[in-house]
Design a protein around this motif. Structure first.
Motif, PDB file in Angstrom:
ATOM      1  N   PHE A 191      89.976  44.359  23.959  1.00  0.00           N
ATOM      2  CA  PHE A 191      91.020  43.742  23.149  1.00  0.00           C
ATOM      3  C   PHE A 191      91.766  44.806  22.363  1.00  0.00           C
ATOM      4  CE2 PHE A 191      90.445  39.286  23.721  1.00  0.00           C
ATOM      5  CZ  PHE A 191      89.098  39.113  24.006  1.00  0.00           C
ATOM      6  N   PHE A 217      83.587  35.006  14.085  1.00  0.00           N
ATOM      7  CA  PHE A 217      83.257  36.372  13.683  1.00  0.00           C
ATOM      8  C   PHE A 217      83.621  36.598  12.219  1.00  0.00           C
ATOM      9  CE2 PHE A 217      82.243  38.174  17.786  1.00  0.00           C
ATOM     10  CZ  PHE A 217      82.950  37.389  18.681  1.00  0.00           C
ATOM     11  N   GLU A 258      83.583  30.819  19.205  1.00  0.00           N
ATOM     12  CA  GLU A 258      82.757  31.868  18.613  1.00  0.00           C
ATOM     13  C   GLU A 258      83.444  32.326  17.323  1.00  0.00           C
ATOM     14  OE1 GLU A 258      81.339  34.730  21.371  1.00  0.00           O
ATOM     15  OE2 GLU A 258      79.750  35.356  19.973  1.00  0.00           O
ATOM     16  N   GLN A 279      94.561  41.394  11.423  1.00  0.00           N
ATOM     17  CA  GLN A 279      94.933  41.968  12.702  1.00  0.00           C
ATOM     18  C   GLN A 279      95.361  40.879  13.668  1.00  0.00           C
ATOM     19  OE1 GLN A 279      91.839  44.618  14.086  1.00  0.00           O
ATOM     20  NE2 GLN A 279      91.854  45.779  12.178  1.00  0.00           N
ATOM     21  N   PHE A 338      95.654  39.988  17.603  1.00  0.00           N
ATOM     22  CA  PHE A 338      94.974  40.423  18.814  1.00  0.00           C
ATOM     23  C   PHE A 338      95.769  40.065  20.067  1.00  0.00           C
ATOM     24  CE2 PHE A 338      90.770  41.970  17.684  1.00  0.00           C
ATOM     25  CZ  PHE A 338      90.729  41.652  16.336  1.00  0.00           C
ATOM     26  N   GLY A 339      95.594  40.912  21.075  1.00  0.00           N
ATOM     27  CA  GLY A 339      96.125  40.617  22.388  1.00  0.00           C
ATOM     28  C   GLY A 339      95.186  39.712  23.164  1.00  0.00           C
ATOM     29  N   PRO A 340      95.584  39.316  24.372  1.00  0.00           N
ATOM     30  CA  PRO A 340      94.804  38.353  25.158  1.00  0.00           C
ATOM     31  C   PRO A 340      93.586  38.948  25.845  1.00  0.00           C
ATOM     32  CG  PRO A 340      96.775  38.979  26.336  1.00  0.00           C
ATOM     33  CD  PRO A 340      96.867  39.628  24.996  1.00  0.00           C
ATOM     34  N   LEU A 368      82.534  42.512  18.383  1.00  0.00           N
ATOM     35  CA  LEU A 368      83.598  43.458  18.708  1.00  0.00           C
ATOM     36  C   LEU A 368      83.247  44.816  18.142  1.00  0.00           C
ATOM     37  CD1 LEU A 368      85.231  40.700  18.925  1.00  0.00           C
ATOM     38  CD2 LEU A 368      87.223  42.135  18.573  1.00  0.00           C
ATOM     39  N   GLN A 380      90.052  32.659  25.019  1.00  0.00           N
ATOM     40  CA  GLN A 380      91.218  33.109  24.255  1.00  0.00           C
ATOM     41  C   GLN A 380      90.897  34.347  23.426  1.00  0.00           C
ATOM     42  OE1 GLN A 380      93.348  30.082  22.095  1.00  0.00           O
ATOM     43  NE2 GLN A 380      92.828  28.483  23.584  1.00  0.00           N
ATOM     44  N   HIS A 381      91.951  34.883  22.791  1.00  0.00           N
ATOM     45  CA  HIS A 381      91.754  36.046  21.931  1.00  0.00           C
ATOM     46  C   HIS A 381      91.421  35.595  20.512  1.00  0.00           C
ATOM     47  CE1 HIS A 381      95.954  34.826  21.571  1.00  0.00           C
ATOM     48  NE2 HIS A 381      95.933  35.340  20.354  1.00  0.00           N
ATOM     49  N   LEU A 382      91.061  36.544  19.680  1.00  0.00           N
ATOM     50  CA  LEU A 382      90.687  36.236  18.303  1.00  0.00           C
ATOM     51  C   LEU A 382      91.900  35.834  17.478  1.00  0.00           C
ATOM     52  CD1 LEU A 382      88.223  38.069  19.231  1.00  0.00           C
ATOM     53  CD2 LEU A 382      87.939  38.516  16.798  1.00  0.00           C
ATOM     54  N   LEU A 423      92.921  34.703  13.279  1.00  0.00           N
ATOM     55  CA  LEU A 423      92.461  34.707  11.900  1.00  0.00           C
ATOM     56  C   LEU A 423      92.284  33.271  11.404  1.00  0.00           C
ATOM     57  CD1 LEU A 423      91.912  36.464   9.366  1.00  0.00           C
ATOM     58  CD2 LEU A 423      94.319  36.112   8.767  1.00  0.00           C
ATOM     59  N   LEU A 467      88.499  47.285  10.607  1.00  0.00           N
ATOM     60  CA  LEU A 467      87.594  46.166  10.363  1.00  0.00           C
ATOM     61  C   LEU A 467      86.232  46.444  10.989  1.00  0.00           C
ATOM     62  CD1 LEU A 467      89.641  42.916  11.103  1.00  0.00           C
ATOM     63  CD2 LEU A 467      88.842  43.742   8.894  1.00  0.00           C
ATOM     64  N   LYS A 525      90.957  34.577   4.974  1.00  0.00           N
ATOM     65  CA  LYS A 525      90.676  35.907   4.459  1.00  0.00           C
ATOM     66  C   LYS A 525      90.539  35.852   2.943  1.00  0.00           C
ATOM     67  CE  LYS A 525      95.621  36.941   4.411  1.00  0.00           C
ATOM     68  NZ  LYS A 525      96.715  37.688   5.084  1.00  0.00           N
ATOM     69  N   GLN A 573      87.335  32.685  17.959  1.00  0.00           N
ATOM     70  CA  GLN A 573      87.722  32.923  19.347  1.00  0.00           C
ATOM     71  C   GLN A 573      87.375  31.676  20.156  1.00  0.00           C
ATOM     72  OE1 GLN A 573      85.618  36.035  21.496  1.00  0.00           O
ATOM     73  NE2 GLN A 573      87.440  36.533  22.669  1.00  0.00           N
ATOM     74  N   PHE A 602      83.184  44.236  12.374  1.00  0.00           N
ATOM     75  CA  PHE A 602      82.881  42.857  12.751  1.00  0.00           C
ATOM     76  C   PHE A 602      81.373  42.621  12.826  1.00  0.00           C
ATOM     77  CE2 PHE A 602      86.795  40.752  13.958  1.00  0.00           C
ATOM     78  CZ  PHE A 602      87.685  41.799  14.107  1.00  0.00           C
ATOM     79  N   PHE A 638      86.928  38.579   6.033  1.00  0.00           N
ATOM     80  CA  PHE A 638      87.699  37.792   6.986  1.00  0.00           C
ATOM     81  C   PHE A 638      86.759  36.971   7.863  1.00  0.00           C
ATOM     82  CE2 PHE A 638      91.548  40.309   6.334  1.00  0.00           C
ATOM     83  CZ  PHE A 638      91.003  41.476   5.814  1.00  0.00           C
ATOM     84  N   TYR A 683      87.277  35.308  11.704  1.00  0.00           N
ATOM     85  CA  TYR A 683      88.109  35.134  12.884  1.00  0.00           C
ATOM     86  C   TYR A 683      87.416  34.141  13.811  1.00  0.00           C
ATOM     87  CZ  TYR A 683      91.256  39.053  11.939  1.00  0.00           C
ATOM     88  OH  TYR A 683      92.214  39.881  11.404  1.00  0.00           O
ATOM     89  N   TYR A 695      89.302  47.549  20.905  1.00  0.00           N
ATOM     90  CA  TYR A 695      87.933  47.076  20.773  1.00  0.00           C
ATOM     91  C   TYR A 695      87.382  46.755  22.157  1.00  0.00           C
ATOM     92  CZ  TYR A 695      89.075  45.900  15.882  1.00  0.00           C
ATOM     93  OH  TYR A 695      89.457  45.924  14.561  1.00  0.00           O
TER      94      TYR A 695
END
Lengths: 111, 113
Positions: free
Chosen positions: B90, A90, A88, B102, B104-106, B43, A42-44, A46, A99, A49, A38, A101, A34, A36, B35
């Motif tokens: 996270f 990953f 960023e 997956q 992810f939350g904020p 992470l 913000q959050h990660l 996808l 997973l 994959k 970011q 990372f 995968f 990902y 995480y």
């Protein structure tokens, strides 16, 4: 256990340049891989994959990655980056129910 | 459909204090994960759960406890916070067949003084 290496920690490019980010995983067999992304603050999310089949995987926003089993690699590519690709990135490999990372690559794109 | 939500968004603790971070998902996912993200370290998985009532240790479980009493919630507890636990936390969730995909939350930014 699986592990993932991302050798590029920080990459700086100008807009329209081509991008390739390296990712290597530790051992073979059946792998799920995968990428990902970011974006700042913000959050990660996808990007793409690989589970099986065609080793060239296309993702969102013009990104693609190539699974090369003989090299244990899953490098991320984009032919022409934009300022909005600053983020960023990953790489991750599935290890049973979880997973693993990599440490991430910070990409900065300048106009 | 809110996806994955985390409470709180920010928190400052003093060394030795305790707190609980809440993760909630409305996608009916079986698997949930916690995480921590630290600069230059990517992470790292703290704990995870493959179903209601189950938990398992990840890569960096020390100093944390978790509970999954309801399918939609996954709680992360710090019993006695330490400065080394300053991080961004996270939560994520997924389905069993696609454990790598997956959501992810904020994130929760925690500072321990």
């Amino acid at each position: 256990a699986q592990s993932v290496s991302q050798h590029n920690h920080h990459v700086i490019l100008s807009e329209a340049a081509s991008l390739e980010l390296g990712c290597n995983y530790s051992y073979g067999g059946t792998v799920n891989l995968f990428w990902y992304v970011q974006y700042p603050g913000q959050h990660l999310q996808l990007l793409l994959k690989y589970f099986s089949g065609d080793p060239l995987v296309k993702g969102i926003k013009g990104f693609e990655a190539e699974f090369i089993k003989s090299k244990f690699s899953f490098n991320l590519r984009k032919p022409s980056v934009q300022w909005s690709d600053t983020a960023e990135y990953f790489c991750a490999v599935r290890d049973t129910d979880k997973l693993i990372f990599g440490t991430g690559t910070r990409l900065q794109v300048f106009p | 459909n809110a996806g994955v939500t985390q409470t709180p968004k920010f928190r400052v603790l003093k060394t030795g204090q305790s707190m609980t971070l809440l993760c909630a998902q409305d996608m009916n996912h079986e698997y949930m994960y916690w995480y921590r993200q630290d600069p230059g370290m990517g992470l790292r998985l703290i704990h995870y759960s493959v179903g209601e009532g189950t938990t398992a240790k990840g890569e960096v479980p020390d100093g944390y406890n978790v509970s999954r009493l309801k399918k939609q919630n996954f709680l992360l507890g710090l019993e006695s916070a330490a400065p080394s636990q300053t991080s961004v936390y996270f939560c994520a969730s997924s389905t069993p067949g696609l454990a790598g995909t997956q959501y992810f939350g904020p994130g929760t930014r925690l500072t321990v003084l």
